[in-house]
Structures are given as structure tokens and as C-alpha cells.
Design an enzyme around this catalytic site. Sequence first.
Site, PDB file in Angstrom:
ATOM      1  N   ASP A  29     -25.974   6.676  -9.986  1.00 54.12           N
ATOM      2  CA  ASP A  29     -26.067   6.766 -11.633  1.00 54.12           C
ATOM      3  C   ASP A  29     -27.526   7.395 -11.709  1.00 54.12           C
ATOM      4  O   ASP A  29     -27.936   6.558 -10.866  1.00 54.12           O
ATOM      5  CB  ASP A  29     -25.024   4.805 -11.961  1.00 54.12           C
ATOM      6  N   ASN A  77     -14.502  11.790 -15.525  1.00 54.30           N
ATOM      7  CA  ASN A  77     -15.601  12.665 -15.424  1.00 54.30           C
ATOM      8  C   ASN A  77     -15.377  14.035 -16.133  1.00 54.30           C
ATOM      9  O   ASN A  77     -15.960  14.638 -16.578  1.00 54.30           O
ATOM     10  CB  ASN A  77     -16.741  12.628 -14.297  1.00 54.30           C
TER      11      ASN A  77
END
Length: 249
Positions: A29, A77
Site C-alpha cells: 500500500d 480495485n
Amino acid sequence: MFNLKRKKQQTVDTIDYENIPQHIGIIMDGNGRWAKRRGLPRSAGHAAGAKTLDKITRCAEKLGVRYVTVYAFSTENWKRPKDEVDSLMKLMVDYLDDYKRVLGGDNIRIRIVGRRDELSEEIIRKIDIVENATKDNDKITLVIALNYGGREELVSAARKIAEAVKSGRIAPEDIDEKMISDNIYTSFMPDPDFIIRPSGELRLSNFLLWQSAYSEFWFSDICWPDFTEADLHRAVIDFQKRNRRFGGV
Ligand code: FPP
């Protein structure tokens, strides 16, 4: 006295090669924020993240880690802007094309986990090629979670098991934890001992939900593209200070 203290400090702060996590999960991330801070497009952050992945996989291999599972693209996503999704898929294609050059050597086996049927035919074909080409590499397995979601994985396992019940191959009473573990995408490997999430977020975000029941967690503010070998060493040293009881005493 001074020497004794120094010795103690050394044993606490160096890696114990007898206690290396077998399986590390990583939520890669902070790529977007890393890029933004540099005035770059988000895609540049993902590309930098892919380079970090190569470096950290090789570092994990040197430590003796057997499996590294990375979260490359979640089932959620797809909600990102189309140009970002496209750039992530293109990065994946390039990565699969170049896996030998980027990872180097013949030590690393690559496996992809997640829902395949929503991926492009091109990616599915390349996944098959790379998984097949690396299948005899046994030093470390890099598992890329692509179009992966922990909940989707459990739904898909539940469907498979329900089909087996419906056809009479098994009875409902036969369903146990092992059967669930055997029917999820990660059935070929042990559960992660350790999960690392950089970039300051403190959540699992649908990553390895079933498998992380007894994982140790390590969070840090570093954005993934800035994550170094020294950070991995620091994380592993912290892992080695944990007292894992698996519900026992
Ligand atoms: C989360 O950071 C990261 C992703 C959704 C993608 C991770 C993918 C890579 C590192 C690409 C490399 C992988 C392969 C195998 C080619 P974010 O974009 O949400 O960061 P932010 O929270 O700072 O916006």
C-alpha cells in the site's frame, strides 16, 4: 556489565535464522501517495511498487522465507478509474513477460491466486506460461493475489463444497476447516505467519481473511515504494519477539 548489556542488545536486534516466518503476506500500500508527493501519476507509484516487490522478494529468499504473498489487485480495485486499472493490468502483463529478468535466477516460483474469469485472455495465458515455467523453482514462492478478495474466495469455496454435497459426493457433516482450506485459492501453502502493511493504514482490506486467523501483523508509515531490505529485517526481528500461542497458553 557493559559487555553483557551489549551482547543482550545484539541478540535482541539481530535476525534469528532459526525463527524465520515461513510465509509472509504483504499489502503493498501507499503507491498512490508516494507518486502524489512527487508530482507523478499514480501509475508511476505502482511501477515503483513493482520494483520494490522484486527487491523484497529476493531479500525474503535470502532470509529463508518460503512463501511471500502480495496483494496486487483486489476484487474491489475494479472501482478505480479506468486508466489506473488499465495501467495496473499493463504492469502485470509486463511483469509476467519479464519475470526472469526482474526476479533473476531460477529460485523463485510464481503463482497467481484470485478469480481468473474476470481477467483478460492475455493475462490468463501469461499466468499459465509463468506458473508452468517456474514450477520447479523451489527456493521461494512468490504468490501474487490478482483479482483477489478474501470474501469472494470463501464464496467460491462454499459453492464448490455445496456442489459436492448436492451431487452426493460428501455429506454436510463432512465439512470441516480442512475442507475449507483445501477449497480456497491458497490451498497449496501454509497460512501466513506474518502480514506486513506499510503506508499507515491499519486494516486487512479483504486480504487472506481465512488464512490470517493466527497471523502476526506489522504496520508502518513507510509507503511501499520506499520499503527497503532494512525494513523487512526490522519487521522480521519484531516478528521474532512475538509470543505466538494459537489460542493456547
Ligand atoms: C495500493 O496502493 C496498491 C495497489 C492497489 C496495487 C499494488 C500493485 C503493485 C505494487 C504493482 C506491482 C505488482 C505486480 C505483480 C506487477 P494505493 O494505490 O491504494 O496507494 P494509496 O493508498 O497511497 O493511494
